[in-house]
Design a protein around this motif. Structure first.
Motif, PDB file in Angstrom:
ATOM      1  N   LEU A 114      50.530  29.529 -31.341  1.00 21.78           N
ATOM      2  CA  LEU A 114      49.224  28.868 -31.280  1.00 21.78           C
ATOM      3  C   LEU A 114      48.802  28.407 -32.668  1.00 21.78           C
ATOM      4  CD1 LEU A 114      47.357  31.301 -28.861  1.00 21.78           C
ATOM      5  CD2 LEU A 114      48.431  29.114 -28.303  1.00 21.78           C
ATOM      6  N   PRO A 115      48.560  27.126 -32.868  1.00 22.20           N
ATOM      7  CA  PRO A 115      48.089  26.637 -34.172  1.00 22.20           C
ATOM      8  C   PRO A 115      46.628  27.024 -34.394  1.00 22.20           C
ATOM      9  CG  PRO A 115      48.101  24.851 -32.587  1.00 22.20           C
ATOM     10  CD  PRO A 115      48.720  26.032 -31.886  1.00 22.20           C
ATOM     11  N   VAL A 116      46.196  26.920 -35.626  1.00 27.43           N
ATOM     12  CA  VAL A 116      44.805  27.240 -35.968  1.00 27.43           C
ATOM     13  C   VAL A 116      43.931  26.042 -35.616  1.00 27.43           C
ATOM     14  CG1 VAL A 116      43.211  27.897 -37.798  1.00 27.43           C
ATOM     15  CG2 VAL A 116      45.563  28.755 -37.818  1.00 27.43           C
ATOM     16  N   THR A 117      43.329  26.075 -34.437  1.00 31.44           N
ATOM     17  CA  THR A 117      42.440  25.016 -33.971  1.00 31.44           C
ATOM     18  C   THR A 117      41.247  25.645 -33.282  1.00 31.44           C
ATOM     19  OG1 THR A 117      43.570  24.833 -31.834  1.00 31.44           O
ATOM     20  CG2 THR A 117      44.390  23.435 -33.635  1.00 31.44           C
ATOM     21  N   SER A 118      40.260  24.814 -32.972  1.00 31.69           N
ATOM     22  CA  SER A 118      39.088  25.315 -32.251  1.00 31.69           C
ATOM     23  C   SER A 118      39.466  25.784 -30.853  1.00 31.69           C
ATOM     24  CB  SER A 118      38.024  24.221 -32.176  1.00 31.69           C
ATOM     25  OG  SER A 118      38.536  23.056 -31.543  1.00 31.69           O
ATOM     26  N   SER A 119      40.441  25.105 -30.236  1.00 29.98           N
ATOM     27  CA  SER A 119      40.866  25.533 -28.899  1.00 29.98           C
ATOM     28  C   SER A 119      41.552  26.897 -28.950  1.00 29.98           C
ATOM     29  CB  SER A 119      41.808  24.488 -28.289  1.00 29.98           C
ATOM     30  OG  SER A 119      42.951  24.305 -29.095  1.00 29.98           O
TER      31      SER A 119
END
Length: 296
Positions: free
Chosen positions: A103-108
């Motif tokens: 999982l990338p570092v994003t708001s989602s």
């Protein structure tokens, strides 16, 4: 009486006729662990002995007959506790690593982390209402808690490089020091100790809940009591001390459960309690490392 809060209700090994608690009368052959009343025993005796009875002892022992040594088969041992705890913490670790890698570092991703934390809380609440340990629920809690920790740790690492690793080392240091102090006898887990500590813990959780509401509605700026400044550091240190307090209760319940011949499945509750305490300490340590790292 059991609390619906998974942090507090896990204290004690559940049985239909009571709890193995602090300083109850051990079975024949088991070590004596104290002489204070058991705050978790149900149906304390009226008159006679002021001490709580051992809920794992045979019925003839409860009525004053000569003690009979319990059968060894099916009883909880330290090996059982270690094995279940390794499985539970291993599940948390696998979930965290997968979330970090995939999982990338994003708001989602942050939304997914919050959702995982809520699901983990639901599983923990369900387990807290059950009279017996459910390995499936405990491992499901561990998996979703791991996803939450993985995403949160990755976010902290992107801002404060190396913070998760330092938090893991800090958690190991706190838990190891707590165990050494407990085994050295510097801390005596008595009914009074448990009552005072739990009162402080409940007050802390309530104050943090109020603080969260004030932050959400814009009354408190910069996180209020949970700011990234000196006040937040003080609150974080207090939270870590509370986590160490939870660990002492876990150690005492494990010690008593083994001494009193708790059923083997109760080792899952011991693993559940230890995991929750360690997760609590890790999250607070992660925030504390970030605070001391500043804006670097």
């Amino acid at each position: 009486m059991r609390s619906s809060n998974p942090v507090f209700s896990r204290r004690g090994f559940s049985r239909d006729n009571g709890h193995a608690g602090f300083n109850a009368q051990p079975q024949a052959g088991g070590p004596a662990v104290g002489t204070q009343g058991n705050p978790y025993a149900q149906g304390a005796p009226q008159g006679g002995s002021p001490y709580a009875q051992n809920p794992y002892a045979p019925q003839d022992l409860q009525h004053g007959a000569p003690p009979q040594a319990p059968p060894a088969a099916g009883r909880m041992t330290m090996d059982d506790v270690v094995a279940r705890t390794a499985m539970t913490l291993g599940t948390v670790t696998v979930g965290a690593v997968l979330a970090w890698v995939l999982l990338p570092v994003t708001s989602s991703s942050f939304g997914l982390a919050i959702g995982s934390a809520l699901i983990a809380m639901v599983f923990a609440l369900v387990q807290s209402f059950k009279r017996k340990a459910s390995p499936a629920l405990i491992l499901a809690y561990a998996a979703f808690e791991g996803v939450f920790l993985g995403v949160i740790s990755e976010m902290f690492n992107s801002r404060w490089s190396g913070a998760p690793f330092q938090a893991v080392l800090g958690t190991m240091a706190v838990s190891g020091a707590t165990l050494l102090i407990y085994k050295a006898g510097w801390i005596r887990v008595t009914a009074r100790y448990a009552r005072i500590g739990m009162a402080i813990a409940i007050a802390f959780v309530l104050v943090m809940a109020v603080n969260l509401l004030l932050v959400v509605f814009g009354v408190a700026d910069d996180g209020g009591l949970r700011s990234m400044g000196p006040l937040g550091a003080i609150v974080g240190i207090l939270a870590i001390v509370l986590g160490a307090f939870f660990l002492t209760l876990d150690f005492k319940q494990i010690e008593d459960g083994i001494a009193y011949g708790a059923p083997r499945e109760e080792a899952w509750l011991a693993a559940f309690g230890l995991t929750m305490s360690l997760v609590w300490i890790y999250l607070e340590m992660l925030r504390l490392v970030a605070i001391f790292s500043g804006n670097d």
